[in-house]
Design a protein around this motif. Structure first.
Motif, PDB file in Angstrom:
ATOM      1  N   CYS A   1       0.860  -1.172   0.000  1.00 50.94           N
ATOM      2  CA  CYS A   1       0.000   0.000   0.000  1.00 50.94           C
ATOM      3  C   CYS A   1       0.895   1.220   0.000  1.00 50.94           C
ATOM      4  N   LEU A   2       0.350   2.320  -0.471  1.00 52.98           N
ATOM      5  CA  LEU A   2       1.150   3.533  -0.600  1.00 52.98           C
ATOM      6  C   LEU A   2       1.727   3.969   0.738  1.00 52.98           C
ATOM      7  N   THR A   3       1.033   3.611   1.815  1.00 53.49           N
ATOM      8  CA  THR A   3       1.464   4.061   3.147  1.00 53.49           C
ATOM      9  C   THR A   3       2.276   3.013   3.881  1.00 53.49           C
ATOM     10  N   ASP A   4       2.584   1.875   3.225  1.00 48.40           N
ATOM     11  CA  ASP A   4       3.350   0.829   3.893  1.00 48.40           C
ATOM     12  C   ASP A   4       4.773   1.275   4.185  1.00 48.40           C
TER      13      ASP A   4
ATOM     14  N   ILE B   1       8.924  -7.390  -9.739  1.00 46.80           N
ATOM     15  CA  ILE B   1       7.801  -6.502 -10.040  1.00 46.80           C
ATOM     16  C   ILE B   1       7.190  -6.062  -8.725  1.00 46.80           C
ATOM     17  N   MET B   2       7.230  -4.764  -8.468  1.00 43.84           N
ATOM     18  CA  MET B   2       6.694  -4.205  -7.233  1.00 43.84           C
ATOM     19  C   MET B   2       5.392  -3.472  -7.547  1.00 43.84           C
ATOM     20  N   SER B   3       4.322  -3.804  -6.811  1.00 42.74           N
ATOM     21  CA  SER B   3       3.013  -3.175  -7.015  1.00 42.74           C
ATOM     22  C   SER B   3       2.688  -2.306  -5.812  1.00 42.74           C
ATOM     23  N   VAL B   4       2.449  -1.027  -6.079  1.00 48.17           N
ATOM     24  CA  VAL B   4       2.060  -0.089  -5.023  1.00 48.17           C
ATOM     25  C   VAL B   4       0.617   0.331  -5.277  1.00 48.17           C
ATOM     26  N   ASN B   5      -0.282   0.061  -4.316  1.00 49.43           N
ATOM     27  CA  ASN B   5      -1.707   0.361  -4.434  1.00 49.43           C
ATOM     28  C   ASN B   5      -2.090   1.490  -3.482  1.00 49.43           C
ATOM     29  N   LEU B   6      -3.170   2.205  -3.842  1.00 44.97           N
ATOM     30  CA  LEU B   6      -3.654   3.272  -2.968  1.00 44.97           C
ATOM     31  C   LEU B   6      -4.204   2.706  -1.663  1.00 44.97           C
TER      32      LEU B   6
ATOM     33  N   LYS C   1     -10.333   3.472  -6.825  1.00 42.83           N
ATOM     34  CA  LYS C   1     -10.093   4.053  -5.510  1.00 42.83           C
ATOM     35  C   LYS C   1      -9.752   2.982  -4.486  1.00 42.83           C
ATOM     36  N   THR C   2     -10.530   1.884  -4.553  1.00 43.55           N
ATOM     37  CA  THR C   2     -10.195   0.725  -3.727  1.00 43.55           C
ATOM     38  C   THR C   2      -9.613  -0.321  -4.670  1.00 43.55           C
ATOM     39  N   THR C   3      -8.332  -0.685  -4.444  1.00 46.76           N
ATOM     40  CA  THR C   3      -7.617  -1.533  -5.394  1.00 46.76           C
ATOM     41  C   THR C   3      -7.204  -2.831  -4.740  1.00 46.76           C
ATOM     42  N   ARG C   4      -7.343  -3.906  -5.503  1.00 48.08           N
ATOM     43  CA  ARG C   4      -6.808  -5.187  -5.075  1.00 48.08           C
ATOM     44  C   ARG C   4      -5.827  -5.683  -6.145  1.00 48.08           C
ATOM     45  N   THR C   5      -4.714  -6.264  -5.679  1.00 45.23           N
ATOM     46  CA  THR C   5      -3.711  -6.795  -6.589  1.00 45.23           C
ATOM     47  C   THR C   5      -3.568  -8.291  -6.347  1.00 45.23           C
ATOM     48  N   PHE C   6      -3.585  -9.056  -7.457  1.00 45.93           N
ATOM     49  CA  PHE C   6      -3.483 -10.503  -7.388  1.00 45.93           C
ATOM     50  C   PHE C   6      -2.315 -10.964  -8.256  1.00 45.93           C
ATOM     51  N   LYS C   7      -1.556 -11.938  -7.766  1.00 46.11           N
ATOM     52  CA  LYS C   7      -0.517 -12.576  -8.558  1.00 46.11           C
ATOM     53  C   LYS C   7      -1.145 -13.753  -9.292  1.00 46.11           C
TER      54      LYS C   7
ATOM     55  N   PHE D   1      13.115  -0.712  -0.742  1.00 47.42           N
ATOM     56  CA  PHE D   1      12.063  -0.210  -1.632  1.00 47.42           C
ATOM     57  C   PHE D   1      11.074   0.594  -0.786  1.00 47.42           C
ATOM     58  N   ASP D   2      10.903   1.867  -1.155  1.00 53.30           N
ATOM     59  CA  ASP D   2       9.998   2.765  -0.432  1.00 53.30           C
ATOM     60  C   ASP D   2       8.756   2.987  -1.281  1.00 53.30           C
ATOM     61  N   PRO D   3       7.614   2.389  -0.890  1.00 56.76           N
ATOM     62  CA  PRO D   3       6.404   2.526  -1.715  1.00 56.76           C
ATOM     63  C   PRO D   3       5.928   3.966  -1.835  1.00 56.76           C
ATOM     64  N   SER D   4       6.111   4.761  -0.768  1.00 61.91           N
ATOM     65  CA  SER D   4       5.657   6.157  -0.851  1.00 61.91           C
ATOM     66  C   SER D   4       6.517   6.945  -1.822  1.00 61.91           C
ATOM     67  N   LEU D   5       7.801   6.611  -1.896  1.00 63.54           N
ATOM     68  CA  LEU D   5       8.709   7.276  -2.842  1.00 63.54           C
ATOM     69  C   LEU D   5       8.449   6.796  -4.272  1.00 63.54           C
ATOM     70  N   ALA D   6       8.132   5.510  -4.415  1.00 62.20           N
ATOM     71  CA  ALA D   6       7.860   4.971  -5.748  1.00 62.20           C
ATOM     72  C   ALA D   6       6.546   5.491  -6.307  1.00 62.20           C
ATOM     73  N   GLY D   7       5.520   5.575  -5.450  1.00 62.65           N
ATOM     74  CA  GLY D   7       4.220   6.058  -5.915  1.00 62.65           C
ATOM     75  C   GLY D   7       3.355   4.929  -6.443  1.00 62.65           C
ATOM     76  N   PHE D   8       2.084   5.243  -6.697  1.00 61.48           N
ATOM     77  CA  PHE D   8       1.102   4.263  -7.143  1.00 61.48           C
ATOM     78  C   PHE D   8       1.500   3.692  -8.513  1.00 61.48           C
ATOM     79  N   GLY D   9       1.338   2.357  -8.647  1.00 63.89           N
ATOM     80  CA  GLY D   9       1.577   1.718  -9.934  1.00 63.89           C
ATOM     81  C   GLY D   9       2.460   0.492  -9.826  1.00 63.89           C
ATOM     82  N   ILE D  10       2.872   0.015 -10.986  1.00 67.57           N
ATOM     83  CA  ILE D  10       3.758  -1.148 -11.092  1.00 67.57           C
ATOM     84  C   ILE D  10       5.173  -0.652 -11.350  1.00 67.57           C
ATOM     85  N   HIS D  11       6.149  -1.156 -10.586  1.00 60.76           N
ATOM     86  CA  HIS D  11       7.526  -0.676 -10.689  1.00 60.76           C
ATOM     87  C   HIS D  11       8.487  -1.856 -10.836  1.00 60.76           C
ATOM     88  N   ASN D  12       9.513  -1.644 -11.639  1.00 62.88           N
ATOM     89  CA  ASN D  12      10.562  -2.653 -11.810  1.00 62.88           C
ATOM     90  C   ASN D  12      11.708  -2.360 -10.859  1.00 62.88           C
ATOM     91  N   SER D  13      12.031  -3.352 -10.050  1.00 66.33           N
ATOM     92  CA  SER D  13      13.216  -3.262  -9.192  1.00 66.33           C
ATOM     93  C   SER D  13      14.267  -4.183  -9.804  1.00 66.33           C
TER      94      SER D  13
END
Length: 390
Positions: free
Chosen positions: A243-246, A299-304, A380-386, A270-282
């Motif tokens: 989550c963005l606030t994790d 693959i890092m997923s940051v959700n709201l 607004k409410t997001t769920r991420t599934f692998k 990895f800082d989710p707040s610094l990365a921001g919402f979305g999918i990021h490559n580490s």
């Protein structure tokens, strides 16, 4: 007149003629050779055709020679002898090639006679290897024993000094190299390599180049290439879904000593707040002692995660089957109908998007290759599934 007679006498000696013979040193000679004619049975001899008794001369044609022998009584007789003059054979000298490359064989053959004898120890019609430029003479002898010569020349071309050059003696797997021949006019490489054209070798190999010069002479050279395998990398993370606030997550990799890069990454965090919402490559990159570089990606997923606590127990989503082969079903709460869904591959590339049109939405995945994908559902409410695609 008076009828008176008287007598006187005289003696006459009749000498027999000498039995003259005509001898020749040879009854037949080859053109250009000499012969000697000798008379016998008398004291002096005179020959026809200007021949001098017992003195050699060179006859030019078939001739019958007459000798007149005179003995001490001045009585003469004659005898004859025949001399045949055989023409010389027209000998030829043939070579299988007028020029050869050093180390190659050649065959010399005589013609126009019955037997042949060559200089330099050559045997007629038997191949041999000449070592230098030379002129060879053949003596051909016919059935009459008459001989004549002919010559032929053979040039021996030295082999080119061929070199084999490589743009690198060692390289990392997947990299290209260029092999180039030198010292000749054209080059043919082993292993399907084209001269001066880059290619990607797959294993340690020795390559041989055959260079051919303008005379058609060839020589070879070799060069070796070492192909170093890329380092094997294993990466992991304390979490790949945030989550963005994790709080900041930890990244790890083996072997150590490489570096991480990507949005939201500092060192191995990895800082989710610094990365921001979305999918990021580490991305983790590592260079081994051979200078070979390899990398792996998480693959890092940051959700709201807005309102997550309120909906966590409501079981708003079910995704099945998982793993999936052809299509996956999203069973969603009615409040999510009309929301968007997105699917990202392992590199973070968006591969599919659509809308939740009903409480049961089927998504066709048959065209995707096998691997791990991230499915994001909601806005607004997001769920991420692998999702694992078989």
């Amino acid at each position: 007149l008076n009828g008176c007679l008287n007598t006187a006498t005289t003696n006459v000696v009749v000498n027999t003629l000498p039995v003259v013979t005509a001898a020749s040193s040879a009854s037949a000679v080859c053109a250009g050779n000499s012969v000697t004619l000798s008379g016998g049975g008398a004291s002096t001899y005179i020959w026809s055709n200007g021949v001098t008794n017992a003195v050699s001369f060179i006859p030019t044609t078939n001739t019958t020679y007459t000798v007149t022998g005179t003995d001490v009584n001045g009585c003469s007789n004659s005898a004859t002898t025949n001399v045949i003059v055989n023409t010389l054979p027209v000998v030829t000298a043939a070579s299988s090639a007028s020029a050869v490359c050093a180390g190659n064989s050649i065959t010399l053959s005589g013609g126009g006679a019955s037997t042949y004898s060559w200089t330099s120890g050559v045997t007629d019609a038997v191949s041999f290897v000449p070592t230098s430029n030379a002129t060879y003479t053949v003596t051909g002898t016919d059935a009459n024993g008459c001989s004549k010569t002919a010559t032929t020349s053979v040039a021996v071309n030295s082999l080119p000094i061929v070199t084999a050059a490589s743009s690198a003696s060692a390289l990392c797997a997947g990299n290209s190299v260029t092999l180039s021949g030198g010292g000749a006019s054209s080059y043919v490489w082993s292993n399907g390599v084209t001269d001066a054209v880059s290619f990607v070798p797959t294993s340690n190999s020795t390559y041989t180049v055959t260079g051919t010069d303008g005379n058609g002479c060839s020589n070879t050279a070799v060069t070796g290439i070492v192909v170093n395998e890329l380092p094997i990398i294993l990466v992991n993370a304390s979490s790949q879904i945030y989550c963005l606030t994790d709080l900041v997550g930890t990244l790890s990799a083996n072997p150590t000593g490489g570096f991480w890069s990507g949005t939201g990454i500092t060192g191995n965090s990895f800082d989710p707040s610094l990365a921001g919402f979305g999918i990021h490559n580490s991305i983790y990159s590592y260079t081994d002692v051979n200078g070979c570089v390899n990398s792996d990606t998480l693959i890092m997923s940051v959700n709201l995660c807005t309102g997550v606590n309120e909906i966590t127990t409501e079981n708003l989503f079910t995704v099945y089957p998982n793993p999936v082969s052809t299509e996956i079903n999203i069973k969603a709460n009615i409040s999510f109908i009309g929301s968007n869904y997105t699917i990202y591959d392992a590199t973070g590339k968006l591969v599919l998007t659509g809308k939740i049109n009903s409480e049961n939405t089927l998504i066709e995945l048959g065209n995707l290759s096998g691997g791990i994908y991230l499915l994001n559902v909601g806005e607004k409410t997001t769920r991420t599934f692998k999702v694992v695609k078989e």
